[in-house]
Scaffold this motif. Structure first.
Motif, PDB file in Angstrom:
ATOM      1  N   PRO A   1     -15.635   5.028  -0.898  1.00  0.00           N
ATOM      2  CA  PRO A   1     -15.342   6.087  -1.296  1.00  0.00           C
ATOM      3  C   PRO A   1     -14.522   6.453  -0.535  1.00  0.00           C
ATOM      4  O   PRO A   1     -13.936   7.468  -1.863  1.00  0.00           O
ATOM      5  N   GLU A   2     -13.960   5.693   0.306  1.00  0.00           N
ATOM      6  CA  GLU A   2     -13.107   6.461   1.158  1.00  0.00           C
ATOM      7  C   GLU A   2     -11.686   6.064   0.209  1.00  0.00           C
ATOM      8  O   GLU A   2     -10.595   7.034   0.953  1.00  0.00           O
TER       9      GLU A   2
ATOM     10  N   VAL B   1      -1.522   4.058   3.876  1.00  0.00           N
ATOM     11  CA  VAL B   1      -1.204   2.712   4.728  1.00  0.00           C
ATOM     12  C   VAL B   1      -2.213   3.438   6.010  1.00  0.00           C
ATOM     13  O   VAL B   1      -2.801   2.690   6.595  1.00  0.00           O
ATOM     14  N   ASP B   2      -2.478   4.514   6.197  1.00  0.00           N
ATOM     15  CA  ASP B   2      -3.281   4.916   7.486  1.00  0.00           C
ATOM     16  C   ASP B   2      -5.176   5.051   7.913  1.00  0.00           C
ATOM     17  O   ASP B   2      -5.936   3.811   7.920  1.00  0.00           O
ATOM     18  N   ARG B   3      -5.625   4.954   5.890  1.00  0.00           N
ATOM     19  CA  ARG B   3      -6.879   5.228   5.410  1.00  0.00           C
ATOM     20  C   ARG B   3      -7.396   3.577   5.171  1.00  0.00           C
ATOM     21  O   ARG B   3      -8.286   2.909   5.693  1.00  0.00           O
TER      22      ARG B   3
ATOM     23  N   VAL C   1       0.650  -1.328   0.530  1.00  0.00           N
ATOM     24  CA  VAL C   1      -0.354  -0.337   0.277  1.00  0.00           C
ATOM     25  C   VAL C   1       0.784   1.608   0.054  1.00  0.00           C
ATOM     26  O   VAL C   1       2.304   1.509   0.719  1.00  0.00           O
ATOM     27  N   ASP C   2       0.232   2.032  -0.975  1.00  0.00           N
ATOM     28  CA  ASP C   2       1.498   3.418  -0.823  1.00  0.00           C
ATOM     29  C   ASP C   2       1.461   3.989   0.140  1.00  0.00           C
ATOM     30  O   ASP C   2       0.176   4.141   0.848  1.00  0.00           O
ATOM     31  N   GLU C   3       2.318   5.060   1.263  1.00  0.00           N
ATOM     32  CA  GLU C   3       2.719   5.786   2.173  1.00  0.00           C
ATOM     33  C   GLU C   3       1.640   6.617   2.597  1.00  0.00           C
ATOM     34  O   GLU C   3       1.365   6.201   3.671  1.00  0.00           O
TER      35      GLU C   3
END
Length: 106
Positions: free
Chosen positions: A92-93, A58-60, A53-55
């Protein structure tokens, strides 16, 4: 519809639209994205849909659950941002999500 960008090991990018709630793996297979195999069909029983996952995402996307983390033990070159694409559901997020495929699947 949300979109997801797949970046292969050579840096080639492919951006495609994803049906809501489809997994990143399902979208890749539908659009013939190289580097995503998905041998188990999304059952979280292999690691052939491993992505980074692109940096900035990552949090999302969030962390891997225990079962997924166990399967990642079989993936090639696991990193902090490794996930199985069959376990990431497009919402959607996550519109604009960027994932990178490894040099090879484990």
């Amino acid at each position: 519809m949300p979109s997801v960008t797949y970046v292969d090991a050579d840096g080639e990018q492919r951006t495609v639209e994803a049906a809501p709630n489809a997994t990143v793996m399902e979208v890749a297979l539908k659009h013939d994205i190289p580097g995503i195999v998905g041998e188990c069909g999304g059952a979280c029983a292999c690691a052939t849909c491993h992505v980074y996952v692109d940096e900035e995402w990552v949090d999302r996307v969030g962390p891997a659950e225990d079962m997924e983390q166990g399967m990642l033990d079989f993936a090639f070159d696991v990193r902090e941002n490794s996930r199985l694409s069959c376990q990431i559901f497009m919402t959607p997020e996550l519109d604009g999500l960027i994932v990178h495929t490894p040099v090879r699947q484990g």
